[in-house]
Design a protein around this motif. Structure first.
Motif, PDB file in Angstrom:
ATOM      1  N   ARG A   1      21.243  29.608  67.022  1.00 22.33           N
ATOM      2  CA  ARG A   1      21.279  30.772  68.041  1.00 22.33           C
ATOM      3  C   ARG A   1      20.360  31.837  67.560  1.00 22.33           C
ATOM      4  O   ARG A   1      20.049  31.718  66.293  1.00 22.33           O
ATOM      5  N   PRO A   2      19.815  32.699  68.412  1.00 16.97           N
ATOM      6  CA  PRO A   2      18.946  33.853  68.138  1.00 16.97           C
ATOM      7  C   PRO A   2      19.471  34.780  67.343  1.00 16.97           C
ATOM      8  O   PRO A   2      20.656  34.975  67.482  1.00 16.97           O
ATOM      9  N   GLY A   3      18.851  35.423  66.307  1.00 15.61           N
ATOM     10  CA  GLY A   3      19.400  36.449  65.652  1.00 15.61           C
ATOM     11  C   GLY A   3      20.541  35.872  64.655  1.00 15.61           C
ATOM     12  O   GLY A   3      20.144  35.044  63.929  1.00 15.61           O
ATOM     13  N   PRO A   4      21.293  36.674  64.185  1.00 19.41           N
ATOM     14  CA  PRO A   4      22.408  36.416  62.937  1.00 19.41           C
ATOM     15  C   PRO A   4      23.169  34.816  63.310  1.00 19.41           C
ATOM     16  O   PRO A   4      23.718  34.851  64.211  1.00 19.41           O
ATOM     17  N   LEU A   5      23.128  34.252  62.132  1.00 20.22           N
ATOM     18  CA  LEU A   5      23.501  32.752  62.393  1.00 20.22           C
ATOM     19  C   LEU A   5      24.590  32.730  61.071  1.00 20.22           C
ATOM     20  O   LEU A   5      25.601  32.146  61.251  1.00 20.22           O
ATOM     21  N   MET A   6      23.995  33.275  60.013  1.00 18.53           N
ATOM     22  CA  MET A   6      25.016  33.017  58.727  1.00 18.53           C
ATOM     23  C   MET A   6      24.889  34.457  58.139  1.00 18.53           C
ATOM     24  O   MET A   6      24.011  35.014  58.276  1.00 18.53           O
ATOM     25  N   ALA A   7      25.974  34.726  57.247  1.00 13.72           N
ATOM     26  CA  ALA A   7      26.289  35.891  56.943  1.00 13.72           C
ATOM     27  C   ALA A   7      25.450  36.445  55.361  1.00 13.72           C
ATOM     28  O   ALA A   7      25.237  35.433  54.560  1.00 13.72           O
ATOM     29  N   LYS A   8      25.536  37.690  55.233  1.00 17.38           N
ATOM     30  CA  LYS A   8      25.055  38.021  54.111  1.00 17.38           C
ATOM     31  C   LYS A   8      26.310  37.928  52.905  1.00 17.38           C
ATOM     32  O   LYS A   8      27.328  38.519  53.274  1.00 17.38           O
ATOM     33  N   ASN A   9      26.140  37.607  51.980  1.00 17.43           N
ATOM     34  CA  ASN A   9      27.494  37.196  51.080  1.00 17.43           C
ATOM     35  C   ASN A   9      27.098  38.404  49.800  1.00 17.43           C
ATOM     36  O   ASN A   9      26.158  38.571  49.474  1.00 17.43           O
ATOM     37  N   SER A  10      28.331  38.915  49.409  1.00 16.51           N
ATOM     38  CA  SER A  10      28.357  39.653  48.032  1.00 16.51           C
ATOM     39  C   SER A  10      29.685  39.477  47.432  1.00 16.51           C
ATOM     40  O   SER A  10      30.670  39.633  48.167  1.00 16.51           O
ATOM     41  N   GLU A  11      29.983  39.148  45.996  1.00 14.46           N
ATOM     42  CA  GLU A  11      30.960  39.358  45.509  1.00 14.46           C
ATOM     43  C   GLU A  11      31.476  40.610  45.091  1.00 14.46           C
ATOM     44  O   GLU A  11      30.342  41.361  44.343  1.00 14.46           O
ATOM     45  N   VAL A  12      32.798  41.073  45.181  1.00 11.32           N
ATOM     46  CA  VAL A  12      33.126  42.543  44.853  1.00 11.32           C
ATOM     47  C   VAL A  12      33.962  42.411  43.720  1.00 11.32           C
ATOM     48  O   VAL A  12      35.131  41.737  43.831  1.00 11.32           O
ATOM     49  N   SER A  13      33.733  43.245  42.703  1.00 12.94           N
ATOM     50  CA  SER A  13      34.549  43.316  41.630  1.00 12.94           C
ATOM     51  C   SER A  13      34.925  44.785  41.397  1.00 12.94           C
ATOM     52  O   SER A  13      33.917  45.576  41.450  1.00 12.94           O
ATOM     53  N   ILE A  14      36.227  45.175  41.071  1.00 10.15           N
ATOM     54  CA  ILE A  14      36.503  46.342  40.666  1.00 10.15           C
ATOM     55  C   ILE A  14      37.483  46.189  39.172  1.00 10.15           C
ATOM     56  O   ILE A  14      38.186  45.562  39.331  1.00 10.15           O
ATOM     57  N   GLU A  15      36.810  47.133  38.391  1.00  9.29           N
ATOM     58  CA  GLU A  15      37.604  47.151  37.303  1.00  9.29           C
ATOM     59  C   GLU A  15      38.050  48.606  37.171  1.00  9.29           C
ATOM     60  O   GLU A  15      37.375  49.480  36.986  1.00  9.29           O
ATOM     61  N   ILE A  16      39.229  48.561  36.774  1.00  8.18           N
ATOM     62  CA  ILE A  16      39.888  50.123  36.687  1.00  8.18           C
ATOM     63  C   ILE A  16      40.518  50.108  35.396  1.00  8.18           C
ATOM     64  O   ILE A  16      41.237  49.212  34.907  1.00  8.18           O
ATOM     65  N   THR A  17      40.171  51.226  34.562  1.00  3.82           N
ATOM     66  CA  THR A  17      40.688  51.696  33.300  1.00  3.82           C
ATOM     67  C   THR A  17      41.595  52.852  33.325  1.00  3.82           C
ATOM     68  O   THR A  17      41.239  53.720  33.737  1.00  3.82           O
ATOM     69  N   GLY A  18      42.836  52.571  32.778  1.00  3.44           N
ATOM     70  CA  GLY A  18      43.954  53.570  32.714  1.00  3.44           C
ATOM     71  C   GLY A  18      44.298  54.041  31.368  1.00  3.44           C
ATOM     72  O   GLY A  18      43.580  53.669  30.549  1.00  3.44           O
ATOM     73  N   ARG A  19      45.565  54.596  31.234  1.00  7.38           N
ATOM     74  CA  ARG A  19      46.206  54.871  29.994  1.00  7.38           C
ATOM     75  C   ARG A  19      47.649  54.431  29.867  1.00  7.38           C
ATOM     76  O   ARG A  19      48.390  54.844  30.660  1.00  7.38           O
ATOM     77  N   SER A  20      47.803  53.654  29.334  1.00  7.39           N
ATOM     78  CA  SER A  20      49.382  52.920  29.044  1.00  7.39           C
ATOM     79  C   SER A  20      50.212  53.730  28.401  1.00  7.39           C
ATOM     80  O   SER A  20      49.929  54.080  27.233  1.00  7.39           O
ATOM     81  N   VAL A  21      51.257  54.064  28.790  1.00  8.57           N
ATOM     82  CA  VAL A  21      52.474  54.641  28.333  1.00  8.57           C
ATOM     83  C   VAL A  21      53.709  54.087  28.581  1.00  8.57           C
ATOM     84  O   VAL A  21      53.739  53.250  29.820  1.00  8.57           O
ATOM     85  N   HIS A  22      54.810  54.326  28.010  1.00 10.88           N
ATOM     86  CA  HIS A  22      56.109  53.981  28.368  1.00 10.88           C
ATOM     87  C   HIS A  22      56.314  54.481  29.772  1.00 10.88           C
ATOM     88  O   HIS A  22      56.050  55.449  30.143  1.00 10.88           O
ATOM     89  N   ILE A  23      57.198  53.664  30.403  1.00 10.59           N
ATOM     90  CA  ILE A  23      57.430  53.990  32.111  1.00 10.59           C
ATOM     91  C   ILE A  23      58.264  55.136  31.947  1.00 10.59           C
ATOM     92  O   ILE A  23      57.927  56.222  32.765  1.00 10.59           O
ATOM     93  N   THR A  24      58.910  55.494  30.949  1.00  6.06           N
ATOM     94  CA  THR A  24      59.730  57.043  31.114  1.00  6.06           C
ATOM     95  C   THR A  24      58.696  58.216  30.845  1.00  6.06           C
ATOM     96  O   THR A  24      59.505  59.410  30.870  1.00  6.06           O
ATOM     97  N   LYS A  25      57.637  57.881  30.220  1.00  2.87           N
ATOM     98  CA  LYS A  25      56.643  58.922  30.134  1.00  2.87           C
ATOM     99  C   LYS A  25      55.318  58.892  31.044  1.00  2.87           C
ATOM    100  O   LYS A  25      54.125  59.162  30.695  1.00  2.87           O
TER     101      LYS A  25
END
Length: 367
Positions: free
Chosen positions: A164-188
């Motif tokens: 087909r003219p124009g786009p035939l196959m996609a641009k690919n990219s792997e997406v990675s997300i790393e989230i850093t929090g602070r762990s405490v007991h659920i009650t706090k």
């Protein structure tokens, strides 16, 4: 011709190799080409080019990829892989066989309208060997003015060519997300930073954005398939990792979605107190066929020779790197009802290879 194609394909199928480490494959390909009147060059690790000079100013290039996949073959054919854990599960053995047959046909013709450059490429499945070929300068050295390639394609009628003219196959990219929090007991919980909550918010907002920020008719994929977070049920998670994939058909759309994901990451970071790190791999550009070249092919060969696909495919291919340097057309060669590409039992009727080799030859003869 069909016997040669079958013999080449089966010989290559027995010796699958990965990435740029292709010594047996290159030895076989060189063994065929050394008997022909062509100039052989090594443009990059694992790559090989054959140039046939016909006294013309311009050159037409053709590409085949040679690398295999780290898959244990499930089939029992007499030509099955001799290398444990490796298999030609994507048809690259067939691609290489067709280009070797084209080399033999070029050898027999002195009256071609163009010089011919055959590119045998490594690392399509891994790091993008096409880019290394392009950066070697071989296209400029041999004055390549256009380039063609094709891929075996399950689900399309056996022996038929599609593009087909124009786009035939996609641009690919792997997406990675790393989230850093602070762990405490659920009650706090108020004293911590909940990386699990932040992760769910990131995914929710990205999915909503991908659905709302682009027209519904614009094909794309932005989905996450893996998420891990936390250690126990009664403590806030200190770390969340989310992994997914982005597929689009233009660099403009890619940059838009990346910017919007960055904005979402920043907003969630500010609201939750967590650190949100977003990374998108470079991937391959979209395969975008030169419209004028597609039109020329169909005008000269007939509309039935190359049929038009109604929509592009969401898979990716590093042939796109060549198309950033010169006009190019990538096609699909139907193999009928076979197992899917990358399946451990992938195989096909080798009779289709004659159609691909004849198509390549017809592109050379149609000035």
């Amino acid at each position: 011709m069909e016997n040669r194609l079958r013999e080449d394909r089966r010989a290559l199928h027995r010796i699958p190799e990965l990435d740029r480490e292709l010594p047996e494959t290159l030895r076989y390909v060189q063994g065929v080409l050394k008997g022909l009147h062509c100039e052989l060059t090594i443009p990059c690790e694992g790559g090989l080019c054959a140039y046939f000079h016909r006294g013309r100013e311009e050159t037409t290039a053709f590409r085949a990829d040679m690398d295999a996949l780290p898959i244990e073959e499930a089939g029992t054919a007499p030509y099955r892989s001799l290398h444990p854990g490796r298999m030609h599960a994507c048809g690259h053995d067939g691609h290489t066989a067709m280009l070797l047959e084209l080399a033999r046909r070029v050898e027999e013709r002195e009256d071609l309208p163009w010089n011919v450059l055959l590119i045998f490429q490594p690392a399509e499945e891994t790091t993008g060997g096409a880019e290394a070929i392009c950066e070697s300068g071989v296209l400029e050295r041999y004055h390549a003015a256009r380039i063609f390639g094709l891929h075996l394609w399950p689900g399309l009628p056996a022996g038929t060519l599609w593009t087909r003219p124009g786009p035939l196959m996609a641009k690919n990219s792997e997406v990675s997300i790393e989230i850093t929090g602070r762990s405490v007991h659920i009650t706090k919980a108020a004293q911590g930073a909940d990386a699990l909550w932040a992760g769910t918010e990131v995914v929710r907002r990205i999915y909503a954005m991908a659905a709302e920020d682009l027209p519904p008719e614009e094909l794309r994929v932005l989905r996450f398939g893996h998420m891990t977070s936390g250690t126990v049920r009664n403590a806030l998670s200190a770390r969340t990792v989310i992994e997914g994939t982005l597929r689009v058909f233009s660099m403009e759309t890619f940059h838009l979605l990346r910017r919007r994901m960055e904005e979402i990451a920043g907003a969630v970071e500010a609201e939750t107190g967590c650190t949100v790190a977003l990374h998108l791999s470079r991937g391959y550009p979209p395969v975008c066929n030169d419209a004028a070249l597609v039109r020329t092919i169909r005008d000269r060969l007939g509309e039935d020779a190359v049929r038009l696909l109604p929509t592009p495919e969401l898979t990716a291919e590093d042939f796109s790197f060549y198309q950033q340097r010169l006009p190019g057309v990538f096609c699909f060669l139907g193999v009928g009802d076979t197992p899917p590409l990358h399946a451990a039992d992938f195989d096909f009727d080798e009779a289709v290879l004659a159609h691909g080799a004849a198509f390549f030859e017809s592109l050379l003869l149609s000035e």
